[in-house]
Design a protein around this motif. Structure first.
Motif, PDB file in Angstrom:
ATOM      1  N   MET A 170     -23.656   4.403  16.296  1.00 25.83           N
ATOM      2  CA  MET A 170     -23.725   5.742  15.694  1.00 25.83           C
ATOM      3  C   MET A 170     -25.177   6.107  15.378  1.00 25.83           C
ATOM      4  O   MET A 170     -26.047   5.234  15.353  1.00 25.83           O
ATOM      5  CB  MET A 170     -22.868   5.804  14.423  1.00 25.83           C
ATOM      6  CG  MET A 170     -23.304   4.861  13.328  1.00 25.83           C
ATOM      7  SD  MET A 170     -22.050   4.679  12.014  1.00 25.83           S
ATOM      8  CE  MET A 170     -22.154   6.267  11.214  1.00 25.83           C
ATOM      9  N   ASP A 171     -25.413   7.398  15.122  1.00 24.18           N
ATOM     10  CA  ASP A 171     -26.750   7.862  14.750  1.00 24.18           C
ATOM     11  C   ASP A 171     -26.977   7.645  13.252  1.00 24.18           C
ATOM     12  O   ASP A 171     -26.029   7.506  12.476  1.00 24.18           O
ATOM     13  CB  ASP A 171     -26.908   9.354  15.060  1.00 24.18           C
ATOM     14  CG  ASP A 171     -27.010   9.622  16.551  1.00 24.18           C
ATOM     15  OD1 ASP A 171     -27.104   8.658  17.322  1.00 24.18           O
ATOM     16  OD2 ASP A 171     -26.995  10.812  16.918  1.00 24.18           O
ATOM     17  N   SER A 172     -28.247   7.695  12.865  1.00 25.25           N
ATOM     18  CA  SER A 172     -28.591   7.423  11.459  1.00 25.25           C
ATOM     19  C   SER A 172     -28.757   8.691  10.632  1.00 25.25           C
ATOM     20  O   SER A 172     -29.103   8.625   9.467  1.00 25.25           O
ATOM     21  CB  SER A 172     -29.894   6.628  11.406  1.00 25.25           C
ATOM     22  OG  SER A 172     -30.933   7.425  11.938  1.00 25.25           O
ATOM     23  N   ASP A 173     -28.543   9.854  11.241  1.00 22.97           N
ATOM     24  CA  ASP A 173     -28.880  11.109  10.547  1.00 22.97           C
ATOM     25  C   ASP A 173     -27.662  11.839   9.992  1.00 22.97           C
ATOM     26  O   ASP A 173     -27.719  13.040   9.741  1.00 22.97           O
ATOM     27  CB  ASP A 173     -29.649  12.029  11.504  1.00 22.97           C
ATOM     28  CG  ASP A 173     -28.842  12.351  12.755  1.00 22.97           C
ATOM     29  OD1 ASP A 173     -27.701  11.857  12.870  1.00 22.97           O
ATOM     30  OD2 ASP A 173     -29.350  13.094  13.609  1.00 22.97           O
ATOM     31  N   PHE A 174     -26.541  11.132   9.860  1.00 27.50           N
ATOM     32  CA  PHE A 174     -25.284  11.686   9.347  1.00 27.50           C
ATOM     33  C   PHE A 174     -24.611  12.645  10.319  1.00 27.50           C
ATOM     34  O   PHE A 174     -23.627  13.285   9.974  1.00 27.50           O
ATOM     35  CB  PHE A 174     -25.457  12.369   7.968  1.00 27.50           C
ATOM     36  CG  PHE A 174     -25.678  11.382   6.865  1.00 27.50           C
ATOM     37  CD1 PHE A 174     -24.621  10.695   6.307  1.00 27.50           C
ATOM     38  CD2 PHE A 174     -26.961  11.115   6.423  1.00 27.50           C
ATOM     39  CE1 PHE A 174     -24.826   9.772   5.300  1.00 27.50           C
ATOM     40  CE2 PHE A 174     -27.182  10.185   5.409  1.00 27.50           C
ATOM     41  CZ  PHE A 174     -26.106   9.510   4.853  1.00 27.50           C
ATOM     42  N   ALA A 175     -25.153  12.759  11.538  1.00 25.96           N
ATOM     43  CA  ALA A 175     -24.438  13.550  12.550  1.00 25.96           C
ATOM     44  C   ALA A 175     -23.037  12.964  12.731  1.00 25.96           C
ATOM     45  O   ALA A 175     -22.068  13.698  12.977  1.00 25.96           O
ATOM     46  CB  ALA A 175     -25.198  13.522  13.870  1.00 25.96           C
ATOM     47  N   HIS A 176     -22.941  11.640  12.610  1.00 29.54           N
ATOM     48  CA  HIS A 176     -21.654  10.956  12.754  1.00 29.54           C
ATOM     49  C   HIS A 176     -21.210  10.481  11.369  1.00 29.54           C
ATOM     50  O   HIS A 176     -21.657   9.431  10.904  1.00 29.54           O
ATOM     51  CB  HIS A 176     -21.806   9.766  13.709  1.00 29.54           C
ATOM     52  CG  HIS A 176     -22.382  10.163  15.027  1.00 29.54           C
ATOM     53  ND1 HIS A 176     -23.288   9.398  15.722  1.00 29.54           N
ATOM     54  CD2 HIS A 176     -22.193  11.285  15.765  1.00 29.54           C
ATOM     55  CE1 HIS A 176     -23.615  10.025  16.831  1.00 29.54           C
ATOM     56  NE2 HIS A 176     -22.978  11.170  16.876  1.00 29.54           N
ATOM     57  N   ASN A 186     -25.031  18.644  11.156  1.00 30.80           N
ATOM     58  CA  ASN A 186     -26.449  18.799  11.462  1.00 30.80           C
ATOM     59  C   ASN A 186     -27.217  17.774  10.638  1.00 30.80           C
ATOM     60  O   ASN A 186     -26.792  17.424   9.544  1.00 30.80           O
ATOM     61  CB  ASN A 186     -26.888  20.214  11.082  1.00 30.80           C
ATOM     62  CG  ASN A 186     -28.092  20.666  11.862  1.00 30.80           C
ATOM     63  OD1 ASN A 186     -28.623  19.929  12.705  1.00 30.80           O
ATOM     64  ND2 ASN A 186     -28.544  21.859  11.591  1.00 30.80           N
ATOM     65  N   ARG A 187     -28.337  17.277  11.176  1.00 30.92           N
ATOM     66  CA  ARG A 187     -29.095  16.298  10.384  1.00 30.92           C
ATOM     67  C   ARG A 187     -29.590  16.970   9.109  1.00 30.92           C
ATOM     68  O   ARG A 187     -30.049  18.113   9.149  1.00 30.92           O
ATOM     69  CB  ARG A 187     -30.198  15.643  11.188  1.00 30.92           C
ATOM     70  CG  ARG A 187     -31.295  16.493  11.668  1.00 30.92           C
ATOM     71  CD  ARG A 187     -32.575  15.707  12.003  1.00 30.92           C
ATOM     72  NE  ARG A 187     -32.483  14.642  12.972  1.00 30.92           N
ATOM     73  CZ  ARG A 187     -32.749  13.371  12.707  1.00 30.92           C
ATOM     74  NH1 ARG A 187     -33.111  13.000  11.495  1.00 30.92           N
ATOM     75  NH2 ARG A 187     -32.689  12.449  13.651  1.00 30.92           N
ATOM     76  N   THR A 188     -29.519  16.248   7.978  1.00 33.23           N
ATOM     77  CA  THR A 188     -29.932  16.820   6.698  1.00 33.23           C
ATOM     78  C   THR A 188     -31.386  16.477   6.402  1.00 33.23           C
ATOM     79  O   THR A 188     -32.120  17.292   5.885  1.00 33.23           O
ATOM     80  CB  THR A 188     -29.025  16.303   5.553  1.00 33.23           C
ATOM     81  OG1 THR A 188     -28.811  14.914   5.759  1.00 33.23           O
ATOM     82  CG2 THR A 188     -27.707  17.030   5.521  1.00 33.23           C
TER      83      THR A 188
HETATM   84 MG   LIG Z   1     -29.060  13.412  15.550  1.00 34.53          MG
END
Ligand SMILES: [Mg+2]
Ligand SMILES: Nc1nc2c(ncn2[C@@H]2O[C@H](COP(=O)(O)OP(=O)(O)OP(=O)(O)O)[C@@H](O)[C@H]2O)c(=O)[nH]1
Length: 257
Positions: free
Chosen positions: A96-102, A210-212
């Motif tokens: 998973m991605d680290s930017d909370f997209a997931h 969306n990334r925060t």
């Molecule tokens: Mg992302």
């Protein structure tokens, strides 16, 4: 005979994600106690790697960090994490991605959906509003990418996302040896190889955010490289179909042409 306990790793690549990793780890750990976490950090200039080392000390022995000396691309980070998972005896891997997209709240659903499948893919195209939080540009880029992978590579999946579950005890590491992409094209190239070798792929609907915090890592040249790989795979599927086949596959359904 009692079934062997599943050993699951959650793998997350990071590059300049200092403001995301702390809250992300908290939310992931809230999802259960039966998995470990690996971050693959490419010597992020913002100090993400040092912060991850602190988190690894706090959450030992469940949280691990693989440090690489320089930025080598998101696909290359996934390859490193996948190999680390095989080498350390995990039989299931979530990426998973680290930017909370997931959102980490999907983790139990993703894992539960894997029964009887080799790969589970979080899909942004099974429900109408899954991309609602994204900017118009991001939506267009993603939808065009999806259209191209579906039509040119004939894959009815969300092939460009990183939110996935892989069964490492049914998918051999040899499948990943066939994937050449080091950047964002890793996602569709790896799914293409897995699909061509007959592994069972399931999709579950996900609503992406969306990334925060932090900035996107995708550059124009990453998009250009992805297009190049898409055309290469599209050509190879007709001219060199054996190129994407594992020598002795352990697939469950006949591999497609
Ligand atoms: Mg992302
Ligand atoms: N280790 C490593 N991680 C990377 C690299 N490039 C991107 N990442 C990570 O891969 C994940 C996906 O990157 P993003 O920048 O979110 O890409 P994106 O989701 O297409 O772009 P956004 O619209 O900003 O969300 C994030 O966790 C990044 O920190 C890299 O070269 N090395």
């Amino acid at each position: 005979m009692e079934a062997a306990a599943e050993k699951t790793l959650i793998m997350i690549p990071t590059y300049n994600e200092r403001n995301n990793v702390g809250p992300l780890v908290t939310q992931i750990l809230e999802q259960g106690d039966d998995f470990d976490i690996l971050f693959v950090d490419d010597n992020s200039p913002d100090g993400t790697g040092e912060l991850l080392d602190e988190l690894a000390r706090t959450h030992a022995p469940r949280l691990h960090v693989l440090h690489r000396p320089a930025r080598r691309g998101v696909g290359s980070a996934h390859q490193a994490g996948i190999r680390w998972a095989y080498e350390h005896g995990y039989n299931a891997l979530v990426t998973m991605d680290s930017d909370f997209a997931h959102p980490p709240s999907y983790l139990p659903t993703l894992r539960a959906a894997a029964a009887g499948y080799d790969i589970v893919v979080g899909s942004r195209y099974l429900k109408p509003d899954s991309l609602a939080d994204w900017t118009p540009f991001r939506k267009i880029l993603t939808r065009v990418g999806h259209f191209l992978t579906v039509t040119l590579l004939r894959m009815p999946y969300d092939a460009t996302g990183a939110f996935r579950y892989y069964r490492l005890d049914t998918v051999p590491v040899a499948a990943f040896d066939l994937v050449r992409s080091t950047g964002y094209s890793f996602f569709f190239e790896s799914l293409y190889v897995l699909n061509k070798n007959g592994f069972l792929i399931r999709q579950i609907p996900i609503h992406v955010l969306n990334r925060t915090a932090g900035a996107s890592k995708m550059r124009t040249r990453d998009v250009a490289t992805s297009v190049r790989f898409l055309l290469l795979l599209c050509t190879e599927q007709y001219l060199r179909p054996s190129h994407h086949r594992i020598a002795a596959p352990t697939h469950r359904r006949p591999a497609s042409a």
